[in-house]
Write a protein that holds these residues in place. Structure first.
Motif, PDB file in Angstrom:
ATOM      1  N   LEU A 128       0.826  -1.198   0.000  1.00 51.88           N
ATOM      2  CA  LEU A 128       0.000   0.000   0.000  1.00 51.88           C
ATOM      3  C   LEU A 128       0.860   1.247   0.000  1.00 51.88           C
ATOM      4  CD1 LEU A 128      -2.581  -1.117   2.700  1.00 51.88           C
ATOM      5  CD2 LEU A 128      -3.030  -0.851   0.260  1.00 51.88           C
ATOM      6  N   ASP A 129       0.246   2.388  -0.258  1.00 51.99           N
ATOM      7  CA  ASP A 129       0.937   3.667  -0.189  1.00 51.99           C
ATOM      8  C   ASP A 129       1.694   3.754   1.153  1.00 51.99           C
ATOM      9  OD1 ASP A 129       0.563   6.841  -1.245  1.00 51.99           O
ATOM     10  OD2 ASP A 129       1.061   6.529   0.871  1.00 51.99           O
TER      11      ASP A 129
ATOM     12  N   VAL B  32       0.291   7.069   3.636  1.00 50.41           N
ATOM     13  CA  VAL B  32      -1.076   7.316   4.110  1.00 50.41           C
ATOM     14  C   VAL B  32      -1.886   6.041   4.325  1.00 50.41           C
ATOM     15  CG1 VAL B  32      -1.133   9.610   3.074  1.00 50.41           C
ATOM     16  CG2 VAL B  32      -2.033   7.667   1.783  1.00 50.41           C
ATOM     17  N   GLU B  33      -1.392   4.889   3.845  1.00 55.52           N
ATOM     18  CA  GLU B  33      -2.154   3.647   4.029  1.00 55.52           C
ATOM     19  C   GLU B  33      -1.382   2.596   4.835  1.00 55.52           C
ATOM     20  OE1 GLU B  33      -5.088   3.617   0.102  1.00 55.52           O
ATOM     21  OE2 GLU B  33      -3.153   2.632  -0.054  1.00 55.52           O
TER      22      GLU B  33
ATOM     23  N   ALA C 181      -8.671  -7.344   5.276  1.00 60.58           N
ATOM     24  CA  ALA C 181      -9.461  -6.128   5.497  1.00 60.58           C
ATOM     25  C   ALA C 181      -9.728  -5.416   4.173  1.00 60.58           C
ATOM     26  CB  ALA C 181      -8.724  -5.188   6.452  1.00 60.58           C
ATOM     27  N   LEU C 182      -8.693  -5.342   3.324  1.00 66.00           N
ATOM     28  CA  LEU C 182      -8.838  -4.656   2.037  1.00 66.00           C
ATOM     29  C   LEU C 182      -9.793  -5.424   1.132  1.00 66.00           C
ATOM     30  CD1 LEU C 182      -5.058  -3.856   1.508  1.00 66.00           C
ATOM     31  CD2 LEU C 182      -6.820  -2.298   2.363  1.00 66.00           C
TER      32      LEU C 182
ATOM     33  N   GLY D 254     -12.183  -7.229   2.103  1.00 64.11           N
ATOM     34  CA  GLY D 254     -13.518  -7.008   2.652  1.00 64.11           C
ATOM     35  C   GLY D 254     -14.107  -5.686   2.196  1.00 64.11           C
ATOM     36  N   LEU D 255     -13.268  -4.648   2.135  1.00 64.81           N
ATOM     37  CA  LEU D 255     -13.744  -3.338   1.659  1.00 64.81           C
ATOM     38  C   LEU D 255     -14.229  -3.436   0.209  1.00 64.81           C
ATOM     39  CD1 LEU D 255     -10.906  -1.070   3.104  1.00 64.81           C
ATOM     40  CD2 LEU D 255     -13.295  -1.074   3.850  1.00 64.81           C
ATOM     41  N   GLN D 256     -13.463  -4.153  -0.611  1.00 62.22           N
ATOM     42  CA  GLN D 256     -13.836  -4.298  -2.015  1.00 62.22           C
ATOM     43  C   GLN D 256     -15.093  -5.160  -2.164  1.00 62.22           C
ATOM     44  OE1 GLN D 256     -11.053  -6.471  -4.523  1.00 62.22           O
ATOM     45  NE2 GLN D 256     -11.466  -5.070  -6.210  1.00 62.22           N
TER      46      GLN D 256
ATOM     47  N   MET E  31     -18.220  -3.261  -1.153  1.00 63.15           N
ATOM     48  CA  MET E  31     -18.611  -2.270  -2.154  1.00 63.15           C
ATOM     49  C   MET E  31     -19.419  -2.944  -3.271  1.00 63.15           C
ATOM     50  SD  MET E  31     -15.931   0.471  -3.669  1.00 63.15           S
ATOM     51  CE  MET E  31     -15.428   1.322  -2.205  1.00 63.15           C
TER      52      MET E  31
ATOM     53  N   ALA F 298      -4.511   2.820 -10.631  1.00 64.55           N
ATOM     54  CA  ALA F 298      -3.883   3.682  -9.623  1.00 64.55           C
ATOM     55  C   ALA F 298      -3.679   2.899  -8.331  1.00 64.55           C
ATOM     56  CB  ALA F 298      -4.756   4.906  -9.373  1.00 64.55           C
TER      57      ALA F 298
ATOM     58  N   ARG G 271      -3.731   3.764  -4.910  1.00 63.34           N
ATOM     59  CA  ARG G 271      -4.578   3.869  -3.718  1.00 63.34           C
ATOM     60  C   ARG G 271      -5.957   3.293  -3.969  1.00 63.34           C
ATOM     61  NH1 ARG G 271      -2.340   9.143  -2.634  1.00 63.34           N
ATOM     62  NH2 ARG G 271      -4.211  10.032  -3.511  1.00 63.34           N
ATOM     63  N   ILE G 272      -6.414   2.466  -3.019  1.00 62.44           N
ATOM     64  CA  ILE G 272      -7.670   1.762  -3.253  1.00 62.44           C
ATOM     65  C   ILE G 272      -8.866   2.717  -3.222  1.00 62.44           C
ATOM     66  CG2 ILE G 272      -6.827  -0.460  -2.438  1.00 62.44           C
ATOM     67  CD1 ILE G 272      -8.385   0.084   0.167  1.00 62.44           C
ATOM     68  N   GLY G 273      -8.737   3.869  -2.563  1.00 61.13           N
ATOM     69  CA  GLY G 273      -9.851   4.815  -2.515  1.00 61.13           C
ATOM     70  C   GLY G 273      -9.935   5.693  -3.747  1.00 61.13           C
ATOM     71  N   GLY G 274      -8.975   5.548  -4.663  1.00 55.33           N
ATOM     72  CA  GLY G 274      -8.936   6.426  -5.820  1.00 55.33           C
ATOM     73  C   GLY G 274      -9.139   5.714  -7.141  1.00 55.33           C
TER      74      GLY G 274
END
Lengths: 164, 350
Positions: free
Chosen positions: B123-124, B127-128, B137-138, B140-142, B145, B237, B239-242
């Motif tokens: 990860l970055d 910031v990550e 955890a990652l 799970g976020l995906q 969504m 990209a 970052r997973i939020g971007g």
């Protein structure tokens, strides 16, 4: 089981005779983060969230240096709110060291108000029933923080008053 | 372009072993060479995919040369990636005319640390990564969504797990296998909401090795080579939020450039350590589960040997061409958090 060669924490000799020892890797160097992250991480220590904006109007938080699709260098800045919405979440049921909490909590992607991307962090809740996609959350700032992502302790639910 | 084909492969996987990476490599490389009927000195190019973070030793990959035999001098290379990207490099090497044969291998020992946390170091770094999260955890976020968007369901995910474990019964190096009902899987508690245990891969130590060759050399080594008709890899990209976690744009782009939609696909081996990833990649590649057999090997879900599982998907897809049970197949590989980078390889029997 004899323990003649195993000493110190984490050292052990297994049933099959194999010796295991801990190996802790570290990266003890200081390095510059550059102007983009420098602005963002310094801003966090002052309780502000700075974002970069692309020509198509996308607001990047954390700031991106370049637009991933067009390659445009992003040098325009705006400030966004420290409050926003949970875009997605997953549950941390077995927290380990170096995580924001030492008890179960939620990992969240949060889209701050005014932002076009979301950021990863922890949400201060203790049960999965306390988190849902779309819920309002705000930054909990660390006191006297150094510049860095650690200036954000975590996110916390925004309570809208009335019955909880 | 030169015609290049997969002509042979071999695999190993165990849950945990104290064997060194070199000890793990030698038998699998020997088996792949024997399956191709190729001598070591006939290998024009060796290409290796692995990750030093797994064993925590910088340049540990260099020692893998001991498993190849470096005298008389050999031509070899390494990518800090899954072996699927080593196959891409070997394919280019053969295109240049510098080689006619190549042995490609990927290997990893997942048992030496909590690899779900180690892989989150991709990860970055500012910031990550400092948050100390992990790959589950990652994922799970995906997954959430996609669930929230109505693109997939928890039942879809359990069906992936049930089918993978059933198919794994025929795979001697699968680490998890068995007949299990979707309802039983769904009755289990969520271990990392929204993920249940069956959504999370079985991690393994092991190796995949693949022999590829050009033109007549390939025809001399296999009666039905799996010809690589298209191969491409793209990246999103970091970052997973971007980025678009549901649409997986890099997989879409790679599939388009490979002309995946141009004809039917008999078999698709999709590199999806987590159940929801198979569903998202299947969408991105335009795979129709009604007409395409997905992951007949059981996939990375039942045997996730880091840095080999992507190459294994290309090998497993190729094996269905080599044995005559399929004509047009896809091998897919992914790297990076939440399907960041995707490689697609289309192979045909004729």
């Amino acid at each position: 089981m004899t323990d003649e060669t195993a000493d110190g924490p984490g050292y052990a000799i297994a049933e099959d005779g194999s010796f295991t020892a801990p190996l802790t890797l570290a990266y003890p160097y200081a390095r510059t983060v550059g102007p983009t992250y420098g602005t963002f991480l310094t801003g966090l220590a002052a309780g502000k969230v700075h974002a970069t904006v692309s020509a198509d109007g996308t607001v990047f938080v954390p700031p991106a240096e370049f637009h991933a699709s067009t390659g445009e260098a992003l040098t325009q800045w705006v400030e966004v709110a420290s409050e926003g919405e949970v875009v997605s979440w997953s549950w941390e049921s077995a927290p380990g060291n170096a995580q924001p909490f030492d008890r179960p909590f939620a990992w969240v992607l949060v889209c701050l108000d005014g932002a076009g991307t979301s950021m990863l962090h922890a949400l201060d809740v203790t049960d999965p029933s306390e988190v849902r996609t779309g819920m309002r959350v705000r930054v909990r700032w660390a006191a006297d923080a150094e510049p860095g992502i650690g200036a954000i302790t975590c996110f916390e639910p925004v309570t809208t008053g009335g019955a909880s | 372009m030169r015609d290049v084909a997969v002509v042979a492969s071999a695999h190993s996987a165990v849950s945990a072993t104290t064997d060194t990476p070199i000890e793990l490599l030698i038998p699998v490389i020997n088996e792949a060479l024997a399956n191709a009927g190729l001598e070591r000195r006939e290998v024009d190019f060796w290409c290796h995919g692995s990750c030093d973070y797994l064993v925590g030793q910088p340049f540990s990959f260099v020692s893998a040369v001991d498993a190849l035999g470096a005298w008389p001098p050999i031509v070899e290379s390494h990518v800090e990636m899954d072996g699927a990207w080593a196959l891409y490099e070997a394919w280019i090497k053969i295109q240049t005319g510098e080689a006619d044969t190549a042995l490609v291998f990927g290997n990893g020992k997942s048992s030496v640390a909590d690899m779900f946390r180690v892989m989150a170091l991709q990860l970055d770094p500012y910031v990550e990564a400092p948050l100390g999260t992990d790959q589950i955890a990652l994922a799970g976020l995906q997954a959430r969504m996609a669930l929230d968007a109505g693109v997939i369901t928890e039942r879809d995910m359990a069906e992936v797990a049930a089918r993978s474990r059933r198919d794994a019964l025929a795979n001697p190096v699968a680490l998890v296998s068995g007949e299990v009902s979707v309802d039983d899987l769904l009755a289990a508690d969520k271990v990392r909401d929204p993920l249940r245990a069956h959504d999370i891969p079985a991690m393994g130590d092991g190796v995949t090795a693949v022999v590829i060759a050009a033109g007549d050399r390939a025809r001399s080594l296999a009666s039905r080579p799996a010809w690589i008709r298209a191969i491409d890899h793209r990246i999103d990209a970091q970052r997973i939020g971007g980025r678009d976690l549901i649409g997986v744009p890099s997989a879409v782009a790679a599939a388009e450039r490979c002309g995946v939609g141009g004809d039917r696909i008999d078999v698709a081996e999709i590199h999806a350590p987590f159940t929801h990833e198979e569903l998202l990649v299947g969408r991105a590649l335009g795979i129709d589960a009604a007409t395409t057999r997905i992951n007949p090997s059981g996939g990375a879900l039942v045997s996730n040997v880091l840095m080999a599982a992507g190459l294994a998907r290309i090998a497993r897809a190729a094996e269905t061409v080599l044995d005559g049970t399929a004509d047009r197949v896809i091998g897919h590989a992914t790297q990076g958090p939440c399907l960041q980078q995707n490689l697609v390889c289309v192979m045909e029997g004729a």
